[in-house]
Scaffold this active site. Structure first.
Site, PDB file in Angstrom:
ATOM      1  N   GLY A  51     -91.338  40.696  53.234  1.00 15.83           N
ATOM      2  CA  GLY A  51     -91.133  41.412  52.930  1.00 15.83           C
ATOM      3  C   GLY A  51     -89.434  41.822  53.282  1.00 15.83           C
ATOM      4  O   GLY A  51     -88.749  40.700  52.938  1.00 15.83           O
ATOM      5  N   GLY A  53     -86.213  44.344  54.050  1.00 19.78           N
ATOM      6  CA  GLY A  53     -85.835  45.707  54.247  1.00 19.78           C
ATOM      7  C   GLY A  53     -84.327  45.876  54.126  1.00 19.78           C
ATOM      8  O   GLY A  53     -84.000  45.010  53.204  1.00 19.78           O
ATOM      9  N   MET A  55     -81.858  45.172  55.662  1.00 23.27           N
ATOM     10  CA  MET A  55     -80.644  44.561  56.993  1.00 23.27           C
ATOM     11  C   MET A  55     -80.671  42.856  56.387  1.00 23.27           C
ATOM     12  O   MET A  55     -80.441  42.210  56.274  1.00 23.27           O
ATOM     13  CB  MET A  55     -80.818  45.160  58.419  1.00 23.27           C
ATOM     14  CG  MET A  55     -80.919  45.663  58.650  1.00 23.27           C
ATOM     15  SD  MET A  55     -79.161  45.941  58.943  1.00 23.27           S
ATOM     16  CE  MET A  55     -78.530  44.895  59.904  1.00 23.27           C
ATOM     17  N   VAL A  58     -87.554  39.381  55.648  1.00 23.90           N
ATOM     18  CA  VAL A  58     -88.313  38.698  56.257  1.00 23.90           C
ATOM     19  C   VAL A  58     -89.305  37.399  55.713  1.00 23.90           C
ATOM     20  O   VAL A  58     -90.659  37.675  54.713  1.00 23.90           O
ATOM     21  CB  VAL A  58     -89.327  39.680  56.995  1.00 23.90           C
ATOM     22  CG1 VAL A  58     -90.514  38.404  57.829  1.00 23.90           C
ATOM     23  CG2 VAL A  58     -88.744  40.453  57.563  1.00 23.90           C
ATOM     24  N   LYS A  73     -86.789  36.971  59.686  1.00 23.75           N
ATOM     25  CA  LYS A  73     -85.840  37.824  59.299  1.00 23.75           C
ATOM     26  C   LYS A  73     -84.198  37.155  59.245  1.00 23.75           C
ATOM     27  O   LYS A  73     -83.425  36.846  60.130  1.00 23.75           O
ATOM     28  CB  LYS A  73     -85.486  39.295  60.057  1.00 23.75           C
ATOM     29  CG  LYS A  73     -84.496  40.167  59.547  1.00 23.75           C
ATOM     30  CD  LYS A  73     -83.964  41.156  60.367  1.00 23.75           C
ATOM     31  CE  LYS A  73     -85.526  42.131  59.725  1.00 23.75           C
ATOM     32  NZ  LYS A  73     -84.999  43.309  60.249  1.00 23.75           N
ATOM     33  N   ASP A 167     -85.380  51.491  64.014  1.00 25.19           N
ATOM     34  CA  ASP A 167     -86.210  52.096  63.133  1.00 25.19           C
ATOM     35  C   ASP A 167     -87.270  51.742  62.995  1.00 25.19           C
ATOM     36  O   ASP A 167     -88.453  51.320  62.321  1.00 25.19           O
ATOM     37  CB  ASP A 167     -85.330  50.286  61.838  1.00 25.19           C
ATOM     38  CG  ASP A 167     -85.699  50.954  59.976  1.00 25.19           C
ATOM     39  OD1 ASP A 167     -86.051  51.778  59.848  1.00 25.19           O
ATOM     40  OD2 ASP A 167     -85.739  50.125  59.536  1.00 25.19           O
TER      41      ASP A 167
END
Length: 175
Positions: A51, A53, A55, A58, A73, A167
């Site tokens: 995934g 995000g 920031m 991952v 991450k 988050d």
């Protein structure tokens, strides 16, 4: 090609000629990005993008010494270039490693290698709450309350250890 004209990317050519759709081009691009960094973090081998995000991205990875699956991450390069953001990312990763609770994913490792700032954590097989809601639609009251209770227990444990999760959202809740 005319002077100054860029050579089209292979993905663009395949898209234009109908061999791939946009999703196929994106999958190839994501795989290529992962492949370029798959073995840059000593002791880990990245195998799959899980995934993305705000920031970072991952990945599923193999922790070689322990022979187990982990999630890693990797902080976005433009964010990792900011010393304040990078320091906060690493501090939060280390702080999460101190948490020990059945409703909290365990932090394993954090660090930097040239060009990458990373946080390795327990890999949990399953789907995010966001994925489940997209696939199945709204949950019944009992299911929703059970998930909310588990999330509340995790957040309570973090708060008792002076940590605040900044988050909390369906994409960050594993079921």
């Amino acid at each position: 090609l005319a002077k100054g004209q860029r050579v089209p990317l292979l993905g663009q050519i395949l898209l234009q000629r109908g061999f791939l759709d946009k999703a196929g081009v994106d999958r190839i691009k994501n795989y290529q990005q992962m492949y370029e960094i798959s073995d840059k973090i000593p002791g880990y081998k990245l195998t799959e993008r899980l995934g993305q995000g705000a920031m970072g991205t991952v990945y599923k990875a193999r922790q070689l010494r322990m022979e187990r699956w982990v999630a890693i991450k990797i902080l976005q390069p433009e964010l990792a270039a900011n010393p304040t953001i990078k320091q906060r990312f690493l501090l939060e990763a280390r702080a999460s490693a101190r948490l020990n609770h059945p409703n909290v994913i365990t932090g394993i490792d954090a660090g930097e290698v040239p060009g990458l700032c990373y946080f390795a954590m327990e890999y949990v097989e399953g789907k995010t709450l966001q994925q489940l809601v997209r696939e199945r639609g709204a949950m019944d009251e009992r299911q929703a309350l059970e998930i909310v209770l588990q999330v509340a227990k995790a957040l309570e444990h973090a708060e008792k250890n002076s940590l605040v999760h900044r988050d909390v959202k369906p994409d960050n809740i594993m079921v």
